[in-house]
Design an enzyme around this catalytic site. Structure first.
Site, PDB file in Angstrom:
ATOM      1  N   CYS A 229     -17.091 -40.544   7.906  1.00 57.67           N
ATOM      2  CA  CYS A 229     -16.897 -41.838   8.574  1.00 57.67           C
ATOM      3  C   CYS A 229     -18.202 -42.616   8.546  1.00 57.67           C
ATOM      4  O   CYS A 229     -19.141 -42.304   9.292  1.00 57.67           O
ATOM      5  CB  CYS A 229     -16.431 -41.632  10.013  1.00 57.67           C
ATOM      6  SG  CYS A 229     -16.274 -43.168  10.959  1.00 57.67           S
TER       7      CYS A 229
ATOM      8  N   CYS B  85     -19.002 -44.397  11.856  1.00 62.19           N
ATOM      9  CA  CYS B  85     -19.485 -43.507  12.911  1.00 62.19           C
ATOM     10  C   CYS B  85     -20.919 -43.056  12.685  1.00 62.19           C
ATOM     11  O   CYS B  85     -21.724 -43.012  13.616  1.00 62.19           O
ATOM     12  CB  CYS B  85     -18.578 -42.275  13.003  1.00 62.19           C
ATOM     13  SG  CYS B  85     -16.833 -42.637  13.237  1.00 62.19           S
ATOM     14  N   ASP B  86     -21.237 -42.670  11.445  1.00 63.13           N
ATOM     15  CA  ASP B  86     -22.487 -41.965  11.184  1.00 63.13           C
ATOM     16  C   ASP B  86     -23.489 -42.714  10.307  1.00 63.13           C
ATOM     17  O   ASP B  86     -24.624 -42.255  10.156  1.00 63.13           O
ATOM     18  CB  ASP B  86     -22.177 -40.606  10.541  1.00 63.13           C
ATOM     19  CG  ASP B  86     -21.302 -39.739  11.429  1.00 63.13           C
ATOM     20  OD1 ASP B  86     -21.552 -39.738  12.646  1.00 63.13           O
ATOM     21  OD2 ASP B  86     -20.375 -39.092  10.927  1.00 63.13           O
TER      22      ASP B  86
END
Length: 402
Positions: A218, A221-222
Protein backbone atom coordinates in the site's frame (compact mmCIF):
# COMPACT_ATOMS: atom_id res chain seq x y z
CA UNK A 1 -7.15 3.84 31.31
CA UNK A 2 -4.08 5.58 29.88
CA UNK A 3 -3.60 4.92 26.16
CA UNK A 4 -0.83 6.10 23.84
CA UNK A 5 -1.13 5.69 20.09
CA UNK A 6 2.03 5.86 17.98
CA UNK A 7 1.36 6.72 14.35
CA UNK A 8 1.42 9.49 11.76
CA UNK A 9 -0.95 12.11 10.43
CA UNK A 10 -1.14 10.44 7.00
CA UNK A 11 -1.68 6.81 8.09
CA UNK A 12 -5.20 5.66 7.14
CA UNK A 13 -5.28 2.95 9.83
CA UNK A 14 -4.24 5.55 12.41
CA UNK A 15 -7.09 7.79 11.27
CA UNK A 16 -9.52 4.88 11.56
CA UNK A 17 -8.29 4.03 15.07
CA UNK A 18 -8.49 7.71 16.09
CA UNK A 19 -12.04 7.93 14.76
CA UNK A 20 -13.05 4.76 16.60
CA UNK A 21 -11.62 5.98 19.92
CA UNK A 22 -13.20 9.39 19.38
CA UNK A 23 -16.63 7.90 18.70
CA UNK A 24 -16.38 5.93 21.94
CA UNK A 25 -15.19 9.03 23.86
CA UNK A 26 -11.99 7.25 24.93
CA UNK A 27 -9.15 9.60 25.90
CA UNK A 28 -5.70 8.87 24.45
CA UNK A 29 -2.34 10.51 23.76
CA UNK A 30 -1.02 10.55 20.19
CA UNK A 31 2.67 10.49 19.25
CA UNK A 32 3.55 11.37 15.64
CA UNK A 33 6.54 9.15 14.85
CA UNK A 34 7.45 11.31 11.85
CA UNK A 35 8.28 14.15 14.23
CA UNK A 36 9.34 12.16 17.30
CA UNK A 37 12.38 9.85 16.89
CA UNK A 38 11.86 8.48 20.39
CA UNK A 39 8.31 7.54 19.48
CA UNK A 40 9.51 5.78 16.36
CA UNK A 41 12.00 3.87 18.49
CA UNK A 42 9.11 2.71 20.70
CA UNK A 43 7.27 1.43 17.62
CA UNK A 44 10.33 -0.42 16.40
CA UNK A 45 10.96 -1.82 19.86
CA UNK A 46 7.51 -3.38 19.97
CA UNK A 47 7.70 -4.68 16.38
CA UNK A 48 11.09 -6.29 16.03
CA UNK A 49 12.63 -3.24 14.39
CA UNK A 50 9.74 -2.76 11.95
CA UNK A 51 7.83 0.48 11.38
CA UNK A 52 4.27 -0.79 11.86
CA UNK A 53 1.58 1.71 12.80
CA UNK A 54 -0.60 2.31 14.59
CA UNK A 55 1.06 0.77 17.63
CA UNK A 56 -1.14 1.34 20.67
CA UNK A 57 0.29 0.98 24.18
CA UNK A 58 -1.93 0.63 27.25
CA UNK A 59 -1.11 1.55 30.85
CA UNK A 60 -0.75 -2.09 31.87
CA UNK A 61 2.01 -2.54 29.28
CA UNK A 62 -0.10 -4.46 26.77
CA UNK A 63 0.22 -3.52 23.09
CA UNK A 64 -2.02 -3.70 20.03
CA UNK A 65 -0.41 -3.41 16.58
CA UNK A 66 -2.57 -2.42 13.60
CA UNK A 67 -5.66 -3.53 15.53
CA UNK A 68 -9.04 -3.88 13.90
CA UNK A 69 -11.94 -1.97 15.40
CA UNK A 70 -13.17 -5.27 16.83
CA UNK A 71 -9.85 -5.84 18.60
CA UNK A 72 -9.90 -2.32 19.98
CA UNK A 73 -13.49 -2.78 21.14
CA UNK A 74 -12.64 -6.05 22.89
CA UNK A 75 -9.58 -4.54 24.59
CA UNK A 76 -11.64 -1.60 25.81
CA UNK A 77 -14.54 -3.77 26.94
CA UNK A 78 -16.89 -2.12 24.43
CA UNK A 79 -19.83 -3.81 22.72
CA UNK A 80 -19.32 -4.50 19.04
CA UNK A 81 -22.62 -6.05 18.07
CA UNK A 82 -25.44 -5.17 15.72
CA UNK A 83 -28.71 -3.73 17.01
CA UNK A 84 -30.86 -6.62 15.81
CA UNK A 85 -30.64 -10.38 15.38
CA UNK A 86 -32.49 -10.55 12.05
CA UNK A 87 -32.24 -8.53 8.82
CA UNK A 88 -33.70 -8.90 5.36
CA UNK A 89 -30.18 -8.66 3.92
CA UNK A 90 -26.72 -8.95 5.44
CA UNK A 91 -23.84 -7.64 3.34
CA UNK A 92 -20.38 -8.96 4.12
CA UNK A 93 -17.90 -6.27 3.05
CA UNK A 94 -18.15 -2.50 2.68
CA UNK A 95 -16.41 -1.67 -0.59
CA UNK A 96 -18.21 0.02 -3.51
CA UNK A 97 -20.11 -3.19 -4.33
CA UNK A 98 -21.26 -3.86 -0.79
CA UNK A 99 -22.29 -0.33 0.13
CA UNK A 100 -24.01 0.34 -3.19
CA UNK A 101 -26.03 -2.86 -2.82
CA UNK A 102 -26.85 -1.93 0.76
CA UNK A 103 -28.15 1.53 -0.04
CA UNK A 104 -30.17 0.26 -3.02
CA UNK A 105 -31.74 -2.50 -0.92
CA UNK A 106 -32.47 -0.16 2.00
CA UNK A 107 -34.02 2.34 -0.37
CA UNK A 108 -36.38 -0.46 -1.43
CA UNK A 109 -37.45 -0.90 2.20
CA UNK A 110 -35.27 -3.85 3.21
CA UNK A 111 -33.62 -3.97 6.63
CA UNK A 112 -29.89 -4.12 5.85
CA UNK A 113 -26.80 -4.83 7.94
CA UNK A 114 -23.27 -4.38 6.56
CA UNK A 115 -20.48 -6.18 8.39
CA UNK A 116 -16.92 -4.98 7.73
CA UNK A 117 -13.75 -6.32 9.34
CA UNK A 118 -11.59 -3.33 8.40
CA UNK A 119 -12.09 0.22 7.23
CA UNK A 120 -15.28 1.12 5.39
CA UNK A 121 -14.64 1.48 1.66
CA UNK A 122 -12.55 -1.62 1.01
CA UNK A 123 -9.64 -1.34 -1.43
CA UNK A 124 -11.11 1.88 -2.81
CA UNK A 125 -10.95 3.46 0.62
CA UNK A 126 -7.16 3.07 0.85
CA UNK A 127 -6.48 4.08 -2.75
CA UNK A 128 -4.61 7.37 -2.95
CA UNK A 129 -6.96 8.79 -5.59
CA UNK A 130 -9.79 7.66 -7.86
CA UNK A 131 -9.62 9.47 -11.18
CA UNK A 132 -11.99 7.33 -13.25
CA UNK A 133 -15.11 7.12 -11.09
CA UNK A 134 -18.07 8.83 -12.79
CA UNK A 135 -19.21 12.08 -11.22
CA UNK A 136 -15.83 13.24 -9.91
CA UNK A 137 -14.26 15.27 -12.73
CA UNK A 138 -11.30 16.33 -10.57
CA UNK A 139 -10.90 12.90 -9.01
CA UNK A 140 -11.52 12.01 -5.38
CA UNK A 141 -9.33 10.58 -2.64
CA UNK A 142 -10.13 7.06 -1.56
CA UNK A 143 -10.86 8.22 1.98
CA UNK A 144 -13.34 10.88 0.85
CA UNK A 145 -15.00 8.45 -1.55
CA UNK A 146 -15.47 5.91 1.25
CA UNK A 147 -16.84 8.54 3.63
CA UNK A 148 -19.35 9.75 1.04
CA UNK A 149 -20.51 6.23 0.23
CA UNK A 150 -20.93 5.38 3.92
CA UNK A 151 -22.91 8.57 4.60
CA UNK A 152 -25.18 7.86 1.65
CA UNK A 153 -25.86 4.29 2.80
CA UNK A 154 -26.58 5.41 6.36
CA UNK A 155 -28.93 8.07 5.03
CA UNK A 156 -31.16 5.24 3.78
CA UNK A 157 -31.03 3.43 7.11
CA UNK A 158 -28.23 0.95 6.49
CA UNK A 159 -26.63 -0.28 9.71
CA UNK A 160 -22.86 -0.66 9.40
CA UNK A 161 -20.94 -2.82 11.83
CA UNK A 162 -17.36 -1.76 11.10
CA UNK A 163 -15.70 -3.52 13.98
CA UNK A 164 -16.30 -7.18 13.33
CA UNK A 165 -14.93 -9.98 11.22
CA UNK A 166 -17.31 -12.55 9.75
CA UNK A 167 -16.11 -16.05 10.59
CA UNK A 168 -18.85 -18.11 8.89
CA UNK A 169 -21.76 -17.88 6.47
CA UNK A 170 -24.34 -20.65 6.65
CA UNK A 171 -27.79 -21.95 5.76
CA UNK A 172 -30.57 -22.62 8.25
CA UNK A 173 -33.69 -23.64 6.35
CA UNK A 174 -35.07 -20.60 4.58
CA UNK A 175 -32.71 -18.33 6.46
CA UNK A 176 -29.07 -17.49 5.86
CA UNK A 177 -26.77 -16.96 8.84
CA UNK A 178 -23.67 -14.89 9.47
CA UNK A 179 -21.42 -15.57 12.45
CA UNK A 180 -19.05 -12.85 13.67
CA UNK A 181 -15.77 -13.00 15.51
CA UNK A 182 -17.38 -12.47 18.91
CA UNK A 183 -19.58 -15.53 18.41
CA UNK A 184 -22.77 -13.64 17.57
CA UNK A 185 -25.03 -15.20 14.93
CA UNK A 186 -27.22 -12.99 12.76
CA UNK A 187 -29.94 -14.33 10.47
CA UNK A 188 -31.38 -12.96 7.24
CA UNK A 189 -33.31 -13.90 4.14
CA UNK A 190 -30.29 -13.17 1.94
CA UNK A 191 -26.55 -12.60 2.21
CA UNK A 192 -24.41 -10.65 -0.23
CA UNK A 193 -20.74 -11.59 -0.43
CA UNK A 194 -18.83 -8.39 -1.19
CA UNK A 195 -15.59 -9.79 0.20
CA UNK A 196 -13.22 -7.98 -2.14
CA UNK A 197 -9.64 -9.00 -2.78
CA UNK A 198 -6.11 -8.45 -1.50
CA UNK A 199 -2.83 -7.84 -3.27
CA UNK A 200 -0.92 -10.98 -4.20
CA UNK A 201 2.50 -11.64 -2.76
CA UNK A 202 5.54 -12.59 -4.82
CA UNK A 203 6.22 -15.77 -2.89
CA UNK A 204 10.01 -15.46 -3.10
CA UNK A 205 12.47 -16.09 -0.28
CA UNK A 206 12.72 -13.30 2.27
CA UNK A 207 9.46 -11.60 1.35
CA UNK A 208 7.51 -12.63 4.46
CA UNK A 209 10.24 -11.48 6.83
CA UNK A 210 10.46 -8.04 5.21
CA UNK A 211 6.75 -7.22 5.10
CA UNK A 212 6.36 -3.96 7.01
CA UNK A 213 10.11 -3.44 7.03
CA UNK A 214 10.98 -2.97 3.37
CA UNK A 215 8.21 -4.80 1.51
CA UNK A 216 4.78 -3.17 1.23
CA UNK A 217 1.47 -3.47 -0.59
CA UNK A 218 0.00 0.00 0.00
CA UNK A 219 1.81 3.10 -1.25
CA UNK A 220 -0.68 5.42 0.42
CA UNK A 221 -0.09 3.74 3.78
CA UNK A 222 3.68 3.30 3.70
CA UNK A 223 5.08 5.60 1.01
CA UNK A 224 5.87 8.46 3.41
CA UNK A 225 8.36 6.22 5.23
CA UNK A 226 10.60 6.60 2.15
CA UNK A 227 11.15 10.33 1.90
CA UNK A 228 14.35 10.96 -0.04
CA UNK A 229 14.99 7.25 -0.55
CA UNK A 230 14.99 4.74 -3.42
CA UNK A 231 11.99 2.51 -3.95
CA UNK A 232 11.04 -0.21 -6.41
CA UNK A 233 7.51 -0.93 -7.61
CA UNK A 234 6.91 -4.47 -8.89
CA UNK A 235 4.14 -4.85 -11.48
CA UNK A 236 3.11 -3.52 -14.85
CA UNK A 237 -0.60 -2.74 -14.56
CA UNK A 238 -2.56 0.35 -13.61
CA UNK A 239 -2.02 -0.12 -9.87
CA UNK A 240 1.75 -0.33 -10.31
CA UNK A 241 1.84 2.71 -12.60
CA UNK A 242 -0.44 4.88 -10.51
CA UNK A 243 1.26 4.01 -7.24
CA UNK A 244 4.72 4.64 -8.72
CA UNK A 245 3.57 8.15 -9.64
CA UNK A 246 2.24 8.65 -6.11
CA UNK A 247 5.51 7.46 -4.59
CA UNK A 248 7.47 10.21 -6.37
CA UNK A 249 5.94 12.59 -3.82
CA UNK A 250 8.27 11.05 -1.25
CA UNK A 251 10.97 8.91 -2.83
CA UNK A 252 14.08 10.30 -4.46
CA UNK A 253 13.73 7.76 -7.27
CA UNK A 254 11.27 5.04 -8.28
CA UNK A 255 12.09 2.00 -10.42
CA UNK A 256 9.18 0.04 -11.87
CA UNK A 257 10.00 -3.63 -12.51
CA UNK A 258 7.75 -5.74 -14.73
CA UNK A 259 8.02 -9.22 -16.23
CA UNK A 260 6.44 -8.02 -19.49
CA UNK A 261 8.21 -6.35 -22.36
CA UNK A 262 6.22 -3.18 -21.63
CA UNK A 263 3.83 -1.82 -19.03
CA UNK A 264 0.31 -3.22 -19.41
CA UNK A 265 -1.31 -0.19 -17.79
CA UNK A 266 -3.64 2.15 -19.68
CA UNK A 267 -2.07 4.49 -22.20
CA UNK A 268 -2.78 7.48 -19.94
CA UNK A 269 -0.86 5.92 -17.04
CA UNK A 270 1.97 4.73 -19.31
CA UNK A 271 2.39 8.24 -20.68
CA UNK A 272 2.48 9.81 -17.21
CA UNK A 273 5.11 7.31 -16.07
CA UNK A 274 7.23 7.91 -19.17
CA UNK A 275 7.09 11.68 -18.68
CA UNK A 276 8.23 11.53 -15.06
CA UNK A 277 12.02 11.84 -14.90
CA UNK A 278 12.06 10.34 -11.38
CA UNK A 279 10.75 6.99 -12.63
CA UNK A 280 12.66 4.30 -14.52
CA UNK A 281 11.02 1.20 -16.00
CA UNK A 282 12.82 -2.13 -16.11
CA UNK A 283 11.09 -4.67 -18.38
CA UNK A 284 11.50 -8.39 -18.89
CA UNK A 285 12.62 -8.85 -15.28
CA UNK A 286 11.64 -11.62 -12.87
CA UNK A 287 12.10 -11.03 -9.16
CA UNK A 288 14.28 -13.71 -7.57
CA UNK A 289 14.80 -12.35 -4.07
CA UNK A 290 15.66 -9.53 -1.71
CA UNK A 291 19.13 -8.39 -0.70
CA UNK A 292 19.60 -7.33 2.91
CA UNK A 293 22.39 -6.03 5.11
CA UNK A 294 21.97 -6.15 8.86
CA UNK A 295 18.34 -7.09 8.41
CA UNK A 296 17.61 -4.04 6.26
CA UNK A 297 16.61 -4.20 2.60
CA UNK A 298 19.26 -2.79 0.26
CA UNK A 299 18.35 -4.15 -3.17
CA UNK A 300 15.95 -6.22 -5.24
CA UNK A 301 17.41 -9.24 -7.05
CA UNK A 302 16.00 -9.83 -10.54
CA UNK A 303 16.81 -11.99 -13.54
CA UNK A 304 16.81 -10.52 -17.06
CA UNK A 305 17.69 -12.67 -20.04
CA UNK A 306 19.37 -15.23 -17.82
CA UNK A 307 21.49 -12.60 -16.08
CA UNK A 308 21.13 -11.79 -12.38
CA UNK A 309 20.88 -8.08 -11.55
CA UNK A 310 20.48 -6.08 -8.38
CA UNK A 311 18.40 -2.92 -8.25
CA UNK A 312 19.18 -0.65 -5.27
CA UNK A 313 16.11 -0.25 -3.06
CA UNK A 314 15.29 0.99 0.40
CA UNK A 315 11.71 -0.21 -0.05
CA UNK A 316 9.72 -2.39 -2.44
CA UNK A 317 6.03 -2.03 -3.24
CA UNK A 318 4.33 -5.06 -4.77
CA UNK A 319 1.38 -4.76 -7.19
CA UNK A 320 1.23 -8.03 -9.12
CA UNK A 321 -2.47 -8.76 -9.10
CA UNK A 322 -5.27 -9.55 -6.70
CA UNK A 323 -6.31 -12.65 -4.79
CA UNK A 324 -10.01 -13.10 -3.95
CA UNK A 325 -10.99 -13.07 -0.29
CA UNK A 326 -13.09 -16.20 -0.79
CA UNK A 327 -11.68 -18.39 1.98
CA UNK A 328 -14.68 -17.56 4.17
CA UNK A 329 -17.07 -19.38 1.81
CA UNK A 330 -14.79 -22.11 0.48
CA UNK A 331 -16.92 -25.25 0.70
CA UNK A 332 -20.19 -23.33 0.86
CA UNK A 333 -20.43 -21.88 -2.66
CA UNK A 334 -18.85 -22.89 -5.95
CA UNK A 335 -15.52 -21.26 -6.86
CA UNK A 336 -13.67 -21.13 -10.18
CA UNK A 337 -10.09 -22.29 -10.74
CA UNK A 338 -8.78 -18.96 -9.45
CA UNK A 339 -10.93 -19.25 -6.30
CA UNK A 340 -13.27 -16.45 -7.35
CA UNK A 341 -16.95 -16.99 -6.51
CA UNK A 342 -19.11 -18.26 -9.38
CA UNK A 343 -22.55 -16.73 -9.90
CA UNK A 344 -25.47 -16.77 -12.34
CA UNK A 345 -26.44 -13.66 -14.36
CA UNK A 346 -28.52 -12.51 -11.38
CA UNK A 347 -25.43 -12.50 -9.12
CA UNK A 348 -26.72 -15.52 -7.16
CA UNK A 349 -24.18 -18.15 -6.18
CA UNK A 350 -24.69 -21.93 -6.16
CA UNK A 351 -26.47 -21.48 -2.81
CA UNK A 352 -29.93 -19.86 -3.17
CA UNK A 353 -30.13 -16.66 -1.17
CA UNK A 354 -26.37 -16.13 -1.17
CA UNK A 355 -25.35 -13.49 -3.72
CA UNK A 356 -21.98 -12.05 -4.74
CA UNK A 357 -20.70 -8.79 -6.21
CA UNK A 358 -17.43 -6.95 -6.73
CA UNK A 359 -13.83 -8.12 -6.88
CA UNK A 360 -14.49 -11.54 -5.37
CA UNK A 361 -16.95 -12.50 -8.15
CA UNK A 362 -15.64 -14.61 -11.01
CA UNK A 363 -15.38 -12.45 -14.13
CA UNK A 364 -15.46 -9.09 -12.36
CA UNK A 365 -13.37 -6.25 -13.77
CA UNK A 366 -11.78 -5.20 -10.44
CA UNK A 367 -12.79 -1.57 -10.97
CA UNK A 368 -14.61 0.61 -8.45
CA UNK A 369 -17.21 1.85 -10.95
CA UNK A 370 -18.11 -1.63 -12.15
CA UNK A 371 -18.19 -2.91 -8.56
CA UNK A 372 -20.77 -0.24 -7.73
CA UNK A 373 -22.79 -1.31 -10.77
CA UNK A 374 -22.65 -4.92 -9.69
CA UNK A 375 -23.82 -3.92 -6.23
CA UNK A 376 -26.86 -2.17 -7.69
CA UNK A 377 -27.68 -5.15 -9.93
CA UNK A 378 -27.29 -7.55 -7.02
CA UNK A 379 -29.60 -5.45 -4.83
CA UNK A 380 -32.37 -5.62 -7.43
CA UNK A 381 -31.98 -9.40 -7.71
CA UNK A 382 -31.97 -9.70 -3.92
CA UNK A 383 -35.16 -7.68 -3.65
CA UNK A 384 -36.90 -10.09 -6.05
CA UNK A 385 -35.62 -13.03 -4.01
CA UNK A 386 -36.60 -11.61 -0.62
CA UNK A 387 -40.06 -10.24 -1.44
CA UNK A 388 -41.95 -13.56 -1.47
CA UNK A 389 -40.09 -14.75 1.65
CA UNK A 390 -40.76 -11.58 3.60
CA UNK A 391 -44.39 -11.19 2.55
CA UNK A 392 -46.48 -11.66 5.67
CA UNK A 393 -43.91 -13.71 7.55
CA UNK A 394 -40.88 -11.55 8.34
CA UNK A 395 -39.57 -12.34 11.85
CA UNK A 396 -39.33 -9.52 14.35
CA UNK A 397 -35.97 -7.84 13.88
CA UNK A 398 -34.99 -8.64 17.45
CA UNK A 399 -35.88 -12.33 17.16
CA UNK A 400 -33.56 -15.06 16.00
CA UNK A 401 -35.49 -17.28 13.58
CA UNK A 402 -35.68 -20.90 14.58
Amino acid sequence: MAITMYGTSWCSDCKRAKAFLGEQRVQYAFVDVDADPAGRAVVQGHNGGKDIIPTIVFDDGSVLVEPSNAELAARLGLAATARNAFYDLIVVGSGPAGLTAALYAAREGLAVLVVERGGVGGQAGVTERLDNFPGFPEGVTGAEFADRLQAQAERFGVEILAAQEVTAVGVDGRYRTVTTGDGAVYASFAVLLALGSTYKRLGVDGEAELIGAGVHFCATCDGPFYRGKRVVVIGGGNSAGEESLFLTRFAEHVTVVTRGEALSASSVVVTKVAENDRIDVVTGATTTGFVTEGGRLTALAVERGGVEERIPADGVFVFVGLSPNSGLVDGLVDLDAGRFVLADPGMQTSVPGVFVAGDVRSGSTKQAASAAGEGAAAALAIRRYVEPLASGMRPALTDVPG
